[in-house]
Scaffold this motif. Structure first.
Motif, short mmCIF file in Angstrom:
data_model
loop_
_atom_site.label_atom_id
_atom_site.label_comp_id
_atom_site.label_asym_id
_atom_site.label_seq_id
_atom_site.Cartn_x
_atom_site.Cartn_y
_atom_site.Cartn_z
N ASP A 1 0.82 -1.21 0.00
CA ASP A 1 0.00 0.00 0.00
C ASP A 1 0.86 1.27 0.00
O ASP A 1 0.37 2.36 0.24
N ASN A 2 2.16 1.10 -0.30
CA ASN A 2 3.08 2.22 -0.21
C ASN A 2 3.33 2.81 -1.59
O ASN A 2 3.39 2.09 -2.59
N LEU A 3 3.51 4.14 -1.67
CA LEU A 3 3.93 4.80 -2.90
C LEU A 3 5.41 5.09 -2.78
O LEU A 3 5.83 5.95 -2.00
N ALA A 4 6.22 4.37 -3.55
CA ALA A 4 7.66 4.62 -3.55
C ALA A 4 7.95 5.82 -4.43
O ALA A 4 7.42 5.95 -5.53
N ILE A 5 8.80 6.72 -3.94
CA ILE A 5 9.10 7.95 -4.65
C ILE A 5 10.60 8.04 -4.87
O ILE A 5 11.39 7.95 -3.92
N LEU A 6 11.02 8.18 -6.14
CA LEU A 6 12.43 8.35 -6.49
C LEU A 6 12.62 9.71 -7.14
O LEU A 6 11.81 10.13 -7.98
N GLY A 7 13.71 10.37 -6.78
CA GLY A 7 14.01 11.68 -7.35
C GLY A 7 14.35 12.65 -6.24
O GLY A 7 13.53 12.89 -5.34
N GLY A 8 15.55 13.21 -6.31
CA GLY A 8 16.01 14.07 -5.22
C GLY A 8 15.18 15.32 -5.03
O GLY A 8 15.09 15.85 -3.91
N ASN A 9 14.54 15.80 -6.10
CA ASN A 9 13.75 17.03 -6.01
C ASN A 9 12.25 16.77 -6.20
O ASN A 9 11.50 17.68 -6.55
N ALA A 10 11.83 15.54 -5.97
CA ALA A 10 10.43 15.20 -6.19
C ALA A 10 9.51 16.01 -5.28
O ALA A 10 9.76 16.14 -4.08
N GLN B 1 11.88 13.63 -12.31
CA GLN B 1 13.12 14.32 -12.68
C GLN B 1 12.85 15.78 -13.00
O GLN B 1 13.67 16.45 -13.62
N THR B 2 11.69 16.27 -12.58
CA THR B 2 11.32 17.67 -12.83
C THR B 2 10.99 18.33 -11.49
O THR B 2 11.04 17.70 -10.43
N HIS B 3 10.64 19.61 -11.56
CA HIS B 3 10.23 20.35 -10.36
C HIS B 3 8.72 20.48 -10.27
O HIS B 3 8.20 21.23 -9.44
N ARG B 4 7.99 19.77 -11.14
CA ARG B 4 6.53 19.85 -11.11
C ARG B 4 5.99 19.25 -9.82
O ARG B 4 6.52 18.26 -9.30
N VAL B 5 4.91 19.82 -9.33
CA VAL B 5 4.16 19.22 -8.23
C VAL B 5 3.25 18.15 -8.83
O VAL B 5 2.50 18.42 -9.78
N ILE B 6 3.32 16.95 -8.28
CA ILE B 6 2.53 15.83 -8.78
C ILE B 6 1.62 15.34 -7.66
O ILE B 6 2.10 15.00 -6.57
N VAL C 1 6.33 8.17 -14.35
CA VAL C 1 7.71 8.62 -14.57
C VAL C 1 7.64 9.96 -15.29
O VAL C 1 7.18 10.04 -16.43
N ASP C 2 8.10 11.00 -14.62
CA ASP C 2 7.99 12.36 -15.13
C ASP C 2 9.38 12.90 -15.44
O ASP C 2 10.20 13.08 -14.53
N THR C 3 9.68 13.13 -16.71
CA THR C 3 10.95 13.71 -17.12
C THR C 3 10.68 15.00 -17.90
O THR C 3 9.52 15.32 -18.19
N ASP C 4 11.74 15.70 -18.26
CA ASP C 4 11.56 16.99 -18.94
C ASP C 4 10.87 16.86 -20.29
O ASP C 4 10.13 17.76 -20.69
#
Length: 371
Positions: free
Chosen positions: A299-308, A322-327, A338-341
């Motif tokens: 039931d966990n959401l794993a989050i990768l990305g230093g600036n997520a 990999q972006t600065h967007r709020v998700i 997976v969010d990239t530029d």
């Protein structure tokens, strides 16, 4: 380990783009150049760190593409220049591993080599070292040895190894012959293999005397073998290497080492296996990546990305930013984002294996700019 294994050379094939991890893994930044576990190191560096106690830093070689040389050497600053073997273009695993075997055998005729992928995750270092030590003992007896992983579930994502009779070899109490290799099964067959317990996952690790490995290639792929020997004889002469590579490398057959070496060796009774009782994952898709980073909670959401920047409410799966967007992720289960530029992927863990199809479609439609 107190000391590295004296006659052992570790090999890291670092190729492929990891297309099932697109758009995170790209041609210019393949899977092995990413930190996918939160260790603080890329998968390539983690692989080096595992192998250094076994071989020593001066006896680890990497086979990689010319385009990745700078990145590999940045990740592995201690690797000697002579141990970076560059492919001018991908020719599959037999050419890559065979090239390294031929070069190392030319330098050191009795050397034992072990091939370990650059993009796998292994946890349980001491147990891993014990498995490799056993495999080296088996290799000294003239076998090609692989390390198979006891299945923890009936997976359809891996090939399988069928264990045969036990071998009596000093220093390798768990050694057994390999009866046969099996392609990735359907779910019902995988359940049968899981219940049988004589089947192991094929983790793609091979340990052998370099001359024995090359002998198998010579029997099954004589033209490929001849090309590898030509390359090896010229490799350490900088003036001679370039023309030989340009002439020989494009002519080498594309064939996986499972087909050129492992399967024929098993049929001839020359292949052995050591069970690897350590946690292993080839991180083959985003479903695997989610399991690795979820802390064992479904039931966990794993989050990768230093600036997520993520807002999550009753959501599970994995999100790579990999972006600065709020998700914002609300009320969804087993989601993959997976969010990239320049590209966004949204799917589910159930359909994670189908990401490769997206990559194939992008190639066909001429969208190579995002690959």
């Amino acid at each position: 380990m107190a000391e590295p294994i004296a006659d052992f050379y570790a090999l890291i094939p670092a190729g492929g783009i990891g297309s099932r991890l697109w758009p995170l893994s790209r041609a210019d930044a393949p899977k092995f150049l990413h930190d996918l576990t939160g260790s603080g190191h890329t998968l390539l560096r983690d692989t080096w760190n595992r192998l250094e106690p076994l071989a020593g830093r001066d006896r680890i070689a990497v086979v990689t593409g010319r385009a990745h040389r700078a990145a590999v050497e940045k990740e592995l600053p201690d690797i000697p220049d002579k141990n970076v073997f560059l492919e001018s273009e991908p020719r599959d695993s037999t050419a890559a591993i065979g090239l390294a075997a031929a070069i190392l055998a030319h330098r050191e005729p009795d050397v034992i080599i072990g091939s370990f992928a650059a993009d796998h995750v292994i946890r349980g270092t001491q147990v891993f070292e014990w498995a490799v030590q056993q495999a080296v003992a088996v290799a000294r007896e003239g076998y090609i040895c692989t390390i198979g992983i006891p299945p923890v579930e009936p997976s359809v994502g891996f090939g399988y190894i069928k264990k045969g009779d036990e071998l009596v070899i000093a220093g390798a109490p768990e050694a057994a012959t390999v009866e046969r290799f099996v392609e990735k099964p359907d779910l019902d067959t995988a359940k049968d293999y899981f219940a049988d317990r004589s089947y192991l996952w094929n983790a793609g690790m091979f340990i052998a005397r370099a001359d024995v490995l090359l002998g198998e290639i010579a029997e099954s792929q004589p033209h490929l073998y001849a090309g590898l020997i030509d390359l090896a004889e010229a490799w350490d002469d900088r003036d001679a290497r370039g023309p030989v590579v340009d002439r020989v490398w494009p002519t080498l057959e594309r064939i996986a080492i499972d087909y050129s070496v492992a399967e024929p060796a098993a049929e001839r009774g020359r292949l052995a296996v050591i069970p690897g009782h350590f946690d292993w994952d080839d991180v083959g898709d985003f479903a695997s990546l989610a399991k690795l980073n979820s802390g064992g909670r479904r039931d966990n959401l794993a989050i990768l990305g230093g600036n997520a920047r993520v807002l999550a409410d009753t959501a599970s799966g994995i999100l790579v930013s990999q972006t600065h967007r709020v998700i914002s992720v609300i009320g969804v289960k087993d989601i993959v984002i997976v969010d990239t530029d320049d590209a966004l992927l949204v799917t589910t863990s159930e359909h994670a294996q189908r990401v490769k199809g997206v990559v194939d479609a992008l190639k066909l439609t001429g969208r190579g700019d995002v690959l």
